[in-house]
Design an enzyme around this catalytic site. Structure first.
Site, PDB file in Angstrom:
ATOM      1  N   SER A 191       0.041  22.938   4.214  1.00  0.00           N
ATOM      2  CA  SER A 191       1.468  22.987   4.548  1.00  0.00           C
ATOM      3  C   SER A 191       1.948  24.432   4.582  1.00  0.00           C
ATOM      4  CB  SER A 191       2.227  22.217   3.469  1.00  0.00           C
ATOM      5  OG  SER A 191       3.590  22.232   3.723  1.00  0.00           O
ATOM      6  N   ALA A 192       2.754  24.790   5.591  1.00  0.00           N
ATOM      7  CA  ALA A 192       3.193  26.192   5.728  1.00  0.00           C
ATOM      8  C   ALA A 192       4.224  26.593   4.674  1.00  0.00           C
ATOM      9  CB  ALA A 192       3.760  26.418   7.132  1.00  0.00           C
ATOM     10  N   CYS A 317       9.247  15.351  -5.197  1.00  0.00           N
ATOM     11  CA  CYS A 317       9.392  14.046  -4.558  1.00  0.00           C
ATOM     12  C   CYS A 317       9.755  12.965  -5.560  1.00  0.00           C
ATOM     13  CB  CYS A 317       8.106  13.664  -3.842  1.00  0.00           C
ATOM     14  SG  CYS A 317       7.530  14.955  -2.774  1.00  0.00           S
TER      15      CYS A 317
HETATM   16  N1  PLP Z   1       0.204  17.760  -1.286  1.00  0.00           N
HETATM   17  C1  PLP Z   1       0.619  18.439  -2.363  1.00  0.00           C
HETATM   18  C2  PLP Z   1      -0.360  18.713  -3.478  1.00  0.00           C
HETATM   19  C3  PLP Z   1       1.937  18.883  -2.453  1.00  0.00           C
HETATM   20  O1  PLP Z   1       2.341  19.559  -3.526  1.00  0.00           O
HETATM   21  C4  PLP Z   1       2.821  18.589  -1.382  1.00  0.00           C
HETATM   22  C5  PLP Z   1       4.248  18.992  -1.452  1.00  0.00           C
HETATM   23  O2  PLP Z   1       4.834  19.049  -2.518  1.00  0.00           O
HETATM   24  C6  PLP Z   1       2.338  17.892  -0.278  1.00  0.00           C
HETATM   25  C7  PLP Z   1       1.027  17.485  -0.263  1.00  0.00           C
HETATM   26  C8  PLP Z   1       3.221  17.546   0.896  1.00  0.00           C
HETATM   27  O3  PLP Z   1       3.435  18.679   1.692  1.00  0.00           O
HETATM   28  P1  PLP Z   1       4.540  18.624   2.853  1.00  0.00           P
HETATM   29  O4  PLP Z   1       5.828  19.007   2.201  1.00  0.00           O
HETATM   30  O5  PLP Z   1       4.090  19.647   3.850  1.00  0.00           O
HETATM   31  O6  PLP Z   1       4.529  17.269   3.400  1.00  0.00           O
END
Ligand code: PLP
Length: 371
Positions: A191-192, A317
């Site tokens: 993720s950027a 989240c």
């Molecule tokens: N995976 C992990 C370990 C993360 O910490 C996060 C975001 O908090 C994500 C995936 C999801 O990333 P994105 O915000 O780009 O969907």
């Protein structure tokens, strides 16, 4: 009030170089599907970024499919890969853990009390598999505890059984050196916005020769793997963020010193009432996941917020819910601690003064609640 930002595992500030690059791209009407001058111009920005992502992760033997997020990357893999079974660890981010495509059996790998995936449980599950048509997904580093996972060993075990391995590398990138070839992952999600790039951009890396069905269909963008007009500015910003990140990795040595100092100070103040998760486990240098016994996380967050300090309760989240952390529950942490855990995640921009301020606010709060 001066705001102190200690929530860098949730998102990071966009780097000035990234903003400048995106601003340059936004000056022009760029759609890489067009065959005219501007179309070619867009393609150049996108392909340059693709090269940067590959260079950053040592991923020359991988396809880079740009998406809107790591969440989309993982979903597109889980839905689009032709496998019957998926094995995920109990401590995966919700984007992996909650992704349960119909018709695919999903099982979970246990985690040890130290926050590391239980390899014995994985081996046990692999022994029962007779069909090599399966995928295992384990993250590089946990977003709440920062605990590093034995991903190279997991890849080896999975490959010995003929399966495929996906690694969510979102939290490791930019903080510690990360090499996809060395991990030997077949797929990776990135993720950027976790590396000072823009939100709304991510990528799925896929070892050359492997294939998935698209989850989003329409035009032929991203080699028909992900339809929709390509986010040229975001992708160019992502490429720039990879460059910036490469130069910043060395600064995490100092970030670790700040984190360790913070932890030693709060332990001095709160003694046995404080627990730092995964303290003895190899973990990300910027992350401190800490609980103050029987003091719910929301109360602590509000107190820090009133004092201008941004921290979070576990993963962003799941903030806003009163349940304890799913990750800590998997580690069998008792509720007195798991419902009172807050995450402090630093960046190279943070200073000793900010750490001192945090420690002072912690001290005043602790003395108040102790009475
Ligand atoms: N995976 C992990 C370990 C993360 O910490 C996060 C975001 O908090 C994500 C995936 C999801 O990333 P994105 O915000 O780009 O969907």
């Amino acid at each position: 009030m001066q705001i102190t930002y200690f929530d860098n595992n949730a998102t990071t500030k966009v780097a000035p170089q990234v903003l400048a690059k995106m601003n340059e791209v936004y000056q022009l009407p760029l759609n890489n599907s067009a065959i005219h001058h501007y179309g070619r111009f867009a393609t150049k920005f996108i392909e340059d970024a693709r090269k940067e992502v590959k260079k950053f992760l040592n991923a020359q033997n991988y396809e880079v499919i740009f998406t809107s997020s790591a969440t989309e990357s993982t979903n597109m893999l889980f839905y689009g890969l032709d496998v019957k079974k998926i094995i995920v660890s109990k401590i995966e981010h919700a984007s992996v853990y909650s992704c349960r495509p119909q018709g695919k059996e999903v099982s979970e790998i246990k985690v040890l009390k130290n926050g590391v995936v239980d390899l014995e449980d994985l081996k046990f599950q692999l022994e029962t598999i007779s069909d090599p048509n399966f995928l295992v997904s384990v993250m590089f580093a946990n977003n709440e505890t920062g605990a590093l996972q034995p991903v190279e060993e997991i890849a080896k075990l999975v490959h010995q059984k003929g399966g495929l391995f996906h690694c969510d590398i979102v939290q490791g990138v930019g903080k510690i050196p990360l090499d996809l070839e060395k991990i030997n992952a077949d797929f990776a999600s990135i993720s950027a916005h976790k590396i000072n790039g823009p939100q709304g951009v991510g990528a799925l890396l896929m070892r050359k020769g492997l294939d998935i069905k698209p989850m989003i269909v329409g035009g032929k963008q991203e080699k028909s793997k992900r339809a929709g007009t390509t986010n040229t500015a975001g992708i160019a910003g992502f490429g720039e963020a990879c460059k910036v990140s490469t130069t910043k990795i060395a600064e995490y040595e100092n970030v670790k010193k700040l984190r360790d100092y913070l932890e030693s100070e709060i332990k001095k103040i709160s003694g046995d009432n404080v627990r730092i998760f995964c303290e003895e486990t190899a973990r990300l240098p910027n992350t401190c996941f800490v609980a103050l016994k029987n003091c719910d996380a929301q109360t602590q967050l509000i107190n820090f917020d009133l004092n201008g300090i941004c921290v979070s309760a576990g993963s962003a989240c799941s903030s806003g819910t009163i349940a304890g952390s799913r990750i800590l529950a998997a580690m069998e942490v008792e509720l007195a601690f798991s419902s009172s855990a807050i995450r402090i995640s630093l960046s190279p921009e943070n200073t000793q003064e900010e750490i001192n301020k945090f420690v002072q606010v912690w001290k005043e709060f602790y003395e108040r609640i102790k009475k």
